[in-house]
Design a protein around this motif. Structure first.
Motif, PDB file in Angstrom:
ATOM      1  N   ALA A  11       0.812  -1.220   0.000  1.00  0.00           N
ATOM      2  CA  ALA A  11       0.000   0.000   0.000  1.00  0.00           C
ATOM      3  C   ALA A  11       0.847   1.272   0.000  1.00  0.00           C
ATOM      4  O   ALA A  11       0.347   2.345  -0.354  1.00  0.00           O
ATOM      5  CB  ALA A  11      -0.939   0.007   1.210  1.00  0.00           C
ATOM      6  N   LYS A 128      -5.577   2.993   2.053  1.00  0.00           N
ATOM      7  CA  LYS A 128      -6.543   2.072   1.445  1.00  0.00           C
ATOM      8  C   LYS A 128      -6.168   1.846  -0.014  1.00  0.00           C
ATOM      9  O   LYS A 128      -6.091   2.789  -0.804  1.00  0.00           O
ATOM     10  CB  LYS A 128      -7.952   2.661   1.552  1.00  0.00           C
ATOM     11  CG  LYS A 128      -9.038   1.796   0.975  1.00  0.00           C
ATOM     12  CD  LYS A 128     -10.410   2.422   1.227  1.00  0.00           C
ATOM     13  CE  LYS A 128     -11.525   1.559   0.664  1.00  0.00           C
ATOM     14  NZ  LYS A 128     -12.863   2.112   0.980  1.00  0.00           N
ATOM     15  N   ALA A 129      -5.931   0.572  -0.381  1.00  0.00           N
ATOM     16  CA  ALA A 129      -5.507   0.256  -1.747  1.00  0.00           C
ATOM     17  C   ALA A 129      -6.176  -1.031  -2.206  1.00  0.00           C
ATOM     18  O   ALA A 129      -6.218  -2.015  -1.470  1.00  0.00           O
ATOM     19  CB  ALA A 129      -3.993   0.112  -1.813  1.00  0.00           C
ATOM     20  N   ASP A 130      -6.696  -1.025  -3.432  1.00  0.00           N
ATOM     21  CA  ASP A 130      -7.318  -2.207  -3.992  1.00  0.00           C
ATOM     22  C   ASP A 130      -6.262  -3.116  -4.616  1.00  0.00           C
ATOM     23  O   ASP A 130      -5.086  -2.756  -4.749  1.00  0.00           O
ATOM     24  CB  ASP A 130      -8.365  -1.809  -5.032  1.00  0.00           C
ATOM     25  CG  ASP A 130      -9.528  -1.036  -4.414  1.00  0.00           C
ATOM     26  OD1 ASP A 130      -9.801  -1.258  -3.221  1.00  0.00           O
ATOM     27  OD2 ASP A 130     -10.144  -0.211  -5.125  1.00  0.00           O
ATOM     28  N   LYS A 133      -3.624  -1.988  -7.411  1.00  0.00           N
ATOM     29  CA  LYS A 133      -2.595  -1.106  -6.861  1.00  0.00           C
ATOM     30  C   LYS A 133      -1.577  -1.913  -6.060  1.00  0.00           C
ATOM     31  O   LYS A 133      -0.364  -1.712  -6.198  1.00  0.00           O
ATOM     32  CB  LYS A 133      -3.252  -0.047  -5.962  1.00  0.00           C
ATOM     33  CG  LYS A 133      -2.281   0.859  -5.211  1.00  0.00           C
ATOM     34  CD  LYS A 133      -1.643   1.891  -6.110  1.00  0.00           C
ATOM     35  CE  LYS A 133      -0.883   2.922  -5.294  1.00  0.00           C
ATOM     36  NZ  LYS A 133      -0.353   4.010  -6.123  1.00  0.00           N
ATOM     37  N   ARG A 136       0.727  -3.882  -8.395  1.00  0.00           N
ATOM     38  CA  ARG A 136       1.727  -3.040  -9.073  1.00  0.00           C
ATOM     39  C   ARG A 136       2.865  -2.698  -8.133  1.00  0.00           C
ATOM     40  O   ARG A 136       4.040  -2.742  -8.516  1.00  0.00           O
ATOM     41  CB  ARG A 136       1.072  -1.750  -9.596  1.00  0.00           C
ATOM     42  CG  ARG A 136       0.159  -1.947 -10.789  1.00  0.00           C
ATOM     43  CD  ARG A 136      -0.144  -0.624 -11.461  1.00  0.00           C
ATOM     44  NE  ARG A 136      -0.795   0.328 -10.588  1.00  0.00           N
ATOM     45  CZ  ARG A 136      -2.118   0.418 -10.420  1.00  0.00           C
ATOM     46  NH1 ARG A 136      -2.917  -0.418 -11.060  1.00  0.00           N
ATOM     47  NH2 ARG A 136      -2.637   1.333  -9.622  1.00  0.00           N
ATOM     48  N   GLN A 137       2.529  -2.363  -6.902  1.00  0.00           N
ATOM     49  CA  GLN A 137       3.556  -1.973  -5.937  1.00  0.00           C
ATOM     50  C   GLN A 137       4.438  -3.153  -5.541  1.00  0.00           C
ATOM     51  O   GLN A 137       5.657  -3.007  -5.400  1.00  0.00           O
ATOM     52  CB  GLN A 137       2.894  -1.380  -4.690  1.00  0.00           C
ATOM     53  CG  GLN A 137       2.209  -0.042  -4.915  1.00  0.00           C
ATOM     54  CD  GLN A 137       3.185   1.053  -5.263  1.00  0.00           C
ATOM     55  OE1 GLN A 137       3.331   1.423  -6.434  1.00  0.00           O
ATOM     56  NE2 GLN A 137       3.882   1.563  -4.264  1.00  0.00           N
ATOM     57  N   ASN A 158      -7.377  -7.257   2.826  1.00  0.00           N
ATOM     58  CA  ASN A 158      -8.099  -6.003   2.583  1.00  0.00           C
ATOM     59  C   ASN A 158      -9.428  -5.968   3.334  1.00  0.00           C
ATOM     60  O   ASN A 158      -9.823  -4.941   3.883  1.00  0.00           O
ATOM     61  CB  ASN A 158      -8.339  -5.802   1.087  1.00  0.00           C
ATOM     62  CG  ASN A 158      -7.358  -4.823   0.467  1.00  0.00           C
ATOM     63  OD1 ASN A 158      -6.454  -4.328   1.138  1.00  0.00           O
ATOM     64  ND2 ASN A 158      -7.508  -4.554  -0.818  1.00  0.00           N
ATOM     65  N   ASP A 177      -7.354   7.061   0.484  1.00  0.00           N
ATOM     66  CA  ASP A 177      -7.461   6.163  -0.669  1.00  0.00           C
ATOM     67  C   ASP A 177      -6.286   6.466  -1.602  1.00  0.00           C
ATOM     68  O   ASP A 177      -6.207   7.549  -2.186  1.00  0.00           O
ATOM     69  CB  ASP A 177      -8.796   6.382  -1.385  1.00  0.00           C
ATOM     70  CG  ASP A 177      -9.065   5.366  -2.481  1.00  0.00           C
ATOM     71  OD1 ASP A 177      -8.090   4.913  -3.124  1.00  0.00           O
ATOM     72  OD2 ASP A 177     -10.236   5.014  -2.700  1.00  0.00           O
ATOM     73  N   ASN A 179      -5.382   4.582  -4.296  1.00  0.00           N
ATOM     74  CA  ASN A 179      -5.476   3.871  -5.568  1.00  0.00           C
ATOM     75  C   ASN A 179      -5.045   4.724  -6.756  1.00  0.00           C
ATOM     76  O   ASN A 179      -4.441   4.215  -7.701  1.00  0.00           O
ATOM     77  CB  ASN A 179      -6.907   3.360  -5.771  1.00  0.00           C
ATOM     78  CG  ASN A 179      -7.202   2.125  -4.943  1.00  0.00           C
ATOM     79  OD1 ASN A 179      -6.594   1.079  -5.112  1.00  0.00           O
ATOM     80  ND2 ASN A 179      -8.143   2.256  -4.011  1.00  0.00           N
ATOM     81  N   ASN A 180      -5.366   6.009  -6.697  1.00  0.00           N
ATOM     82  CA  ASN A 180      -5.028   6.896  -7.813  1.00  0.00           C
ATOM     83  C   ASN A 180      -3.982   7.938  -7.427  1.00  0.00           C
ATOM     84  O   ASN A 180      -3.859   8.972  -8.087  1.00  0.00           O
ATOM     85  CB  ASN A 180      -6.294   7.591  -8.325  1.00  0.00           C
ATOM     86  CG  ASN A 180      -7.305   6.606  -8.884  1.00  0.00           C
ATOM     87  OD1 ASN A 180      -6.963   5.745  -9.696  1.00  0.00           O
ATOM     88  ND2 ASN A 180      -8.553   6.711  -8.438  1.00  0.00           N
TER      89      ASN A 180
END
Length: 204
Positions: A11, A128-130, A133, A136-137, A158, A177, A179-180
């Motif tokens: 995250a 908070k990460a879906d 994300k 990718r990390q 999660n 959040d 995510n973006n």
């Protein structure tokens, strides 16, 4: 103050802890990942090493809590909290049968003994990460032992993180959040987090 960063694997907790420490001139305590004697083995065989790993992390977190308490006049940002060990990671292992019930109960008794002697963080920041994300990390940082983590494992975590964030009552909890957001490389994204932190901390 004691500021703690919480969130799933990948995250961005370590990165944010580092950047906050640089921005606010806070001390920082990182999670014991490098040099952890159980972590790689755990991802190869979770059932065999789950109890050993969780006790190692619990001891490490308790040691950090004691250190934070000794730093009376300094603000410290901590990468991950002791609560996650019990209510997210150990609970997930018990729920999925990868930690025996008797080991989990033994672990919880030890956890309760320890947490009765420490104070809650002044603020918890929940990243908070879906799943996309997180994936990718995890791929980006390239730790070999993390590549075998399943989607199901991350999704279970999660769900437990969401439950934890919704029911946490021991102090302020700031949910971000991510995510973006690319707060490591994008100054505007990091600036947004600083604005949210300043509101939570009462800074002007």
């Amino acid at each position: 103050m004691h500021i703690a960063i919480t969130g799933n694997i990948g995250a961005g907790k370590t990165t944010l802890a580092r950047k906050l420490s640089e921005h606010y001139k806070w001390d920082v305590l990182y999670e014991a990942v490098e040099g952890n004697p159980y972590l790689a083995d755990f991802y190869e065989d979770m059932s065999r090493w789950s109890f050993n790993l969780q006790v190692f992390f619990l001891n490490s977190r308790f040691s950090q809590a004691q250190k934070i308490r000794s730093m009376h006049y300094q603000t410290v940002v901590q990468d991950r909290t002791i609560y996650e060990d019990a209510f997210i990671f150990a609970k997930n292992l018990a729920d999925t049968g990868m930690m025996e019930a008797r080991d989990y109960q033994n672990y919880l008794m030890l956890y309760e003994t320890i947490t009765n002697t420490i104070q809650a963080p002044d603020v918890i920041v929940y990243l908070k990460a879906d799943l996309p994300k997180l994936r990718r990390q995890i791929q980006k940082r390239g730790r070999d032992f993390e590549q075998s983590i399943t989607d199901e494992y991350l999704l279970n975590l999660n769900g437990l993180y969401e439950n934890f964030a919704q029911h946490y009552i021991d102090g302020p909890l700031l949910t971000i959040d991510v995510n973006n957001l690319d707060f490591e490389s994008n100054p505007e994204d990091f600036g947004f987090i600083i604005q949210e932190m300043n509101k939570t901390l009462g800074y002007r």
